[in-house]
Design a protein around this motif. Structure first.
Motif, PDB file in Angstrom:
ATOM      1  N   GLU A   5       0.825  -1.204   0.000  1.00 37.42           N
ATOM      2  CA  GLU A   5       0.000   0.000   0.000  1.00 37.42           C
ATOM      3  C   GLU A   5       0.862   1.258   0.000  1.00 37.42           C
ATOM      4  O   GLU A   5       0.564   2.237  -0.694  1.00 37.42           O
ATOM      5  CB  GLU A   5      -0.936   0.003   1.207  1.00 37.42           C
ATOM      6  CG  GLU A   5      -1.904   1.178   1.208  1.00 37.42           C
ATOM      7  CD  GLU A   5      -2.899   1.144   2.346  1.00 37.42           C
ATOM      8  OE1 GLU A   5      -3.727   2.075   2.431  1.00 37.42           O
ATOM      9  OE2 GLU A   5      -2.847   0.195   3.159  1.00 37.42           O
ATOM     10  N   ILE A   6       1.931   1.239   0.759  1.00 36.62           N
ATOM     11  CA  ILE A   6       2.850   2.375   0.770  1.00 36.62           C
ATOM     12  C   ILE A   6       3.418   2.602  -0.632  1.00 36.62           C
ATOM     13  O   ILE A   6       3.506   3.734  -1.108  1.00 36.62           O
ATOM     14  CB  ILE A   6       3.978   2.138   1.790  1.00 36.62           C
ATOM     15  CG1 ILE A   6       3.428   2.241   3.212  1.00 36.62           C
ATOM     16  CG2 ILE A   6       5.116   3.141   1.593  1.00 36.62           C
ATOM     17  CD1 ILE A   6       4.430   1.905   4.292  1.00 36.62           C
ATOM     18  N   HIS A  11       3.784   5.914  -5.637  1.00 41.65           N
ATOM     19  CA  HIS A  11       3.913   5.976  -7.092  1.00 41.65           C
ATOM     20  C   HIS A  11       2.720   6.642  -7.773  1.00 41.65           C
ATOM     21  O   HIS A  11       2.558   6.517  -8.983  1.00 41.65           O
ATOM     22  CB  HIS A  11       4.153   4.573  -7.659  1.00 41.65           C
ATOM     23  CG  HIS A  11       5.508   4.034  -7.322  1.00 41.65           C
ATOM     24  ND1 HIS A  11       5.723   3.146  -6.298  1.00 41.65           N
ATOM     25  CD2 HIS A  11       6.729   4.300  -7.856  1.00 41.65           C
ATOM     26  CE1 HIS A  11       7.016   2.873  -6.215  1.00 41.65           C
ATOM     27  NE2 HIS A  11       7.652   3.554  -7.142  1.00 41.65           N
ATOM     28  N   ARG A  12       1.907   7.361  -7.023  1.00 39.24           N
ATOM     29  CA  ARG A  12       0.766   8.053  -7.642  1.00 39.24           C
ATOM     30  C   ARG A  12       1.219   9.069  -8.684  1.00 39.24           C
ATOM     31  O   ARG A  12       0.548   9.280  -9.694  1.00 39.24           O
ATOM     32  CB  ARG A  12      -0.064   8.766  -6.568  1.00 39.24           C
ATOM     33  CG  ARG A  12      -0.773   7.845  -5.603  1.00 39.24           C
ATOM     34  CD  ARG A  12      -1.778   8.588  -4.758  1.00 39.24           C
ATOM     35  NE  ARG A  12      -1.180   9.694  -4.014  1.00 39.24           N
ATOM     36  CZ  ARG A  12      -1.851  10.447  -3.135  1.00 39.24           C
ATOM     37  NH1 ARG A  12      -3.131  10.205  -2.906  1.00 39.24           N
ATOM     38  NH2 ARG A  12      -1.245  11.424  -2.490  1.00 39.24           N
ATOM     39  N   ASP A  13       2.349   9.718  -8.447  1.00 34.08           N
ATOM     40  CA  ASP A  13       2.828  10.759  -9.354  1.00 34.08           C
ATOM     41  C   ASP A  13       3.956  10.273 -10.263  1.00 34.08           C
ATOM     42  O   ASP A  13       4.522  11.059 -11.022  1.00 34.08           O
ATOM     43  CB  ASP A  13       3.315  11.977  -8.548  1.00 34.08           C
ATOM     44  CG  ASP A  13       2.199  12.591  -7.721  1.00 34.08           C
ATOM     45  OD1 ASP A  13       1.028  12.493  -8.152  1.00 34.08           O
ATOM     46  OD2 ASP A  13       2.496  13.149  -6.648  1.00 34.08           O
ATOM     47  N   PRO A  71      -3.080  -7.570  -4.944  1.00 31.87           N
ATOM     48  CA  PRO A  71      -4.381  -7.615  -5.612  1.00 31.87           C
ATOM     49  C   PRO A  71      -4.946  -6.238  -5.936  1.00 31.87           C
ATOM     50  O   PRO A  71      -5.613  -6.059  -6.959  1.00 31.87           O
ATOM     51  CB  PRO A  71      -5.273  -8.372  -4.622  1.00 31.87           C
ATOM     52  CG  PRO A  71      -4.599  -8.216  -3.294  1.00 31.87           C
ATOM     53  CD  PRO A  71      -3.134  -8.143  -3.581  1.00 31.87           C
ATOM     54  N   GLU A  72      -4.696  -5.251  -5.088  1.00 33.22           N
ATOM     55  CA  GLU A  72      -5.229  -3.915  -5.355  1.00 33.22           C
ATOM     56  C   GLU A  72      -4.565  -3.297  -6.582  1.00 33.22           C
ATOM     57  O   GLU A  72      -5.217  -2.628  -7.386  1.00 33.22           O
ATOM     58  CB  GLU A  72      -5.028  -3.011  -4.136  1.00 33.22           C
ATOM     59  CG  GLU A  72      -5.637  -1.628  -4.295  1.00 33.22           C
ATOM     60  CD  GLU A  72      -7.116  -1.643  -4.636  1.00 33.22           C
ATOM     61  OE1 GLU A  72      -7.538  -0.812  -5.479  1.00 33.22           O
ATOM     62  OE2 GLU A  72      -7.857  -2.479  -4.085  1.00 33.22           O
ATOM     63  N   ALA A  73      -3.269  -3.515  -6.746  1.00 32.61           N
ATOM     64  CA  ALA A  73      -2.577  -3.025  -7.941  1.00 32.61           C
ATOM     65  C   ALA A  73      -3.144  -3.678  -9.196  1.00 32.61           C
ATOM     66  O   ALA A  73      -3.327  -3.014 -10.228  1.00 32.61           O
ATOM     67  CB  ALA A  73      -1.084  -3.300  -7.835  1.00 32.61           C
ATOM     68  N   ARG A 210      -0.690   7.739   9.220  1.00 34.74           N
ATOM     69  CA  ARG A 210      -0.051   9.027   8.913  1.00 34.74           C
ATOM     70  C   ARG A 210       1.406   9.023   9.379  1.00 34.74           C
ATOM     71  O   ARG A 210       2.316   9.410   8.616  1.00 34.74           O
ATOM     72  CB  ARG A 210      -0.832  10.154   9.580  1.00 34.74           C
ATOM     73  CG  ARG A 210      -0.175  11.540   9.475  1.00 34.74           C
ATOM     74  CD  ARG A 210      -0.896  12.542  10.356  1.00 34.74           C
ATOM     75  NE  ARG A 210      -0.187  13.789  10.444  1.00 34.74           N
ATOM     76  CZ  ARG A 210      -0.557  14.931   9.872  1.00 34.74           C
ATOM     77  NH1 ARG A 210      -1.645  14.948   9.140  1.00 34.74           N
ATOM     78  NH2 ARG A 210       0.147  16.026  10.027  1.00 34.74           N
ATOM     79  N   GLU A 211       1.635   8.592  10.607  1.00 37.70           N
ATOM     80  CA  GLU A 211       2.994   8.602  11.152  1.00 37.70           C
ATOM     81  C   GLU A 211       3.909   7.649  10.387  1.00 37.70           C
ATOM     82  O   GLU A 211       5.073   7.967  10.130  1.00 37.70           O
ATOM     83  CB  GLU A 211       2.953   8.231  12.640  1.00 37.70           C
ATOM     84  CG  GLU A 211       2.228   9.248  13.509  1.00 37.70           C
ATOM     85  CD  GLU A 211       2.762  10.660  13.301  1.00 37.70           C
ATOM     86  OE1 GLU A 211       4.000  10.820  13.320  1.00 37.70           O
ATOM     87  OE2 GLU A 211       1.950  11.584  13.121  1.00 37.70           O
ATOM     88  N   GLN A 212       3.395   6.495  10.016  1.00 35.23           N
ATOM     89  CA  GLN A 212       4.213   5.544   9.260  1.00 35.23           C
ATOM     90  C   GLN A 212       4.602   6.111   7.903  1.00 35.23           C
ATOM     91  O   GLN A 212       5.761   6.009   7.481  1.00 35.23           O
ATOM     92  CB  GLN A 212       3.455   4.231   9.079  1.00 35.23           C
ATOM     93  CG  GLN A 212       4.260   3.173   8.335  1.00 35.23           C
ATOM     94  CD  GLN A 212       3.450   1.919   8.051  1.00 35.23           C
ATOM     95  OE1 GLN A 212       2.243   1.871   8.290  1.00 35.23           O
ATOM     96  NE2 GLN A 212       4.104   0.892   7.533  1.00 35.23           N
ATOM     97  N   ALA A 213       3.627   6.716   7.200  1.00 38.05           N
ATOM     98  CA  ALA A 213       3.913   7.272   5.879  1.00 38.05           C
ATOM     99  C   ALA A 213       4.948   8.387   5.961  1.00 38.05           C
ATOM    100  O   ALA A 213       5.878   8.450   5.143  1.00 38.05           O
ATOM    101  CB  ALA A 213       2.628   7.787   5.238  1.00 38.05           C
TER     102      ALA A 213
END
Length: 243
Positions: A5-6, A11-13, A71-73, A210-213
């Motif tokens: 997930e991270i 890689h959104r951008d 699976p989400e990818a 949030r803290e992990q990201a």
């Protein structure tokens, strides 16, 4: 959050999960699929399948298969394939790249990114070989160590570029084309993935995600500026099996 997930957020951008420009991706695909307007293309560790989707959109007779453990990818890849109108020419398989098998060989195989998970260039090519038709081509992308000195824990034990090429040759493959990512490509990739992860985190309520990201983005950012003049580079090679 899980690592997958991270990675999706980061890689959104920068949809290509490697330090490669759009022009470099197009050039490498053109070389990989030269004289192959039709046929079958496999992407091991395809993620959201940007390489496959670009190849299929440009070649109406090509068919593609992607394999990935996320699976989400794969669901995102299927949605993108429908939007591009190539969903009838793509097959997506959920599973690890080590476990993927096929009933018939492929004309070309992509493996850009998961090379370390497969044990390095030699083991990655050993996995690719049985999946490739005689005379086929492979596209292998992998990080390598820049700077002098032997590999160590700080760089993940990566070989340098000469060592990477030697491992490819020792595995019985020959590079017929390639691309060494420029500093601009490496920097653009680093900015994109650290920025996307931090941007996402700042929109979240206070909490563990949030803290992990933010922690992961900070770690990437701290390692990246220090890589100037050393650290890791990235090479992507078009390969054929040799003697």
């Amino acid at each position: 959050m899980e690592r997958q997930e991270i990675s999706r957020i980061a890689h959104r951008d920068h949809p290509i999960a490697a330090p490669l420009s759009d022009e470099a991706v197009r050039t490498l695909l053109d070389r990989l699929l030269r004289d192959r307007p039709a046929g079958r293309l496999l992407d091991l560790g395809c993620g959201e399948a940007p390489w496959l989707l670009r190849a299929l959109a440009a070649r109406p007779a090509l068919r593609g298969v992607g394999a990935d453990p996320d699976p989400e990818a794969l669901r995102a890849a299927q949605r993108a394939a429908r939007l591009l109108g190539v969903d009838r020419r793509i097959g997506l398989h959920h599973g690890g790249v080590r476990e993927f098998t096929a009933s018939e060989p492929f004309d070309a195989v992509l493996c850009v990114g998961p090379t370390p998970a497969l044990g390095g260039p030699g083991p990655a090519l050993a996995a690719i070989g049985p999946l490739l038709a005689p005379g086929g081509t492979a596209l292998l992308g992998t990080a390598y160590r820049e700077g002098g000195g032997p590999p160590g824990p700080s760089d993940g034990g990566l070989p340098d570029l000469a060592g990477t090429l030697a491992a490819v040759r020792a595995a019985g493959w020959l590079p017929v084309a390639g691309h060494t990512s420029s500093r601009a490509e490496l920097d653009a990739y680093a900015w994109a993935r650290t920025g996307a992860l931090a941007d996402w985190a700042l929109d979240q309520p206070p909490g563990p995600d949030r803290e992990q990201a933010l922690r992961v983005a900070d770690g990437w950012r701290e390692r990246w500026p220090g890589s100037r003049g050393g650290g890791a580079g990235f090479v992507t090679m078009v390969l054929r099996q040799g003697s």
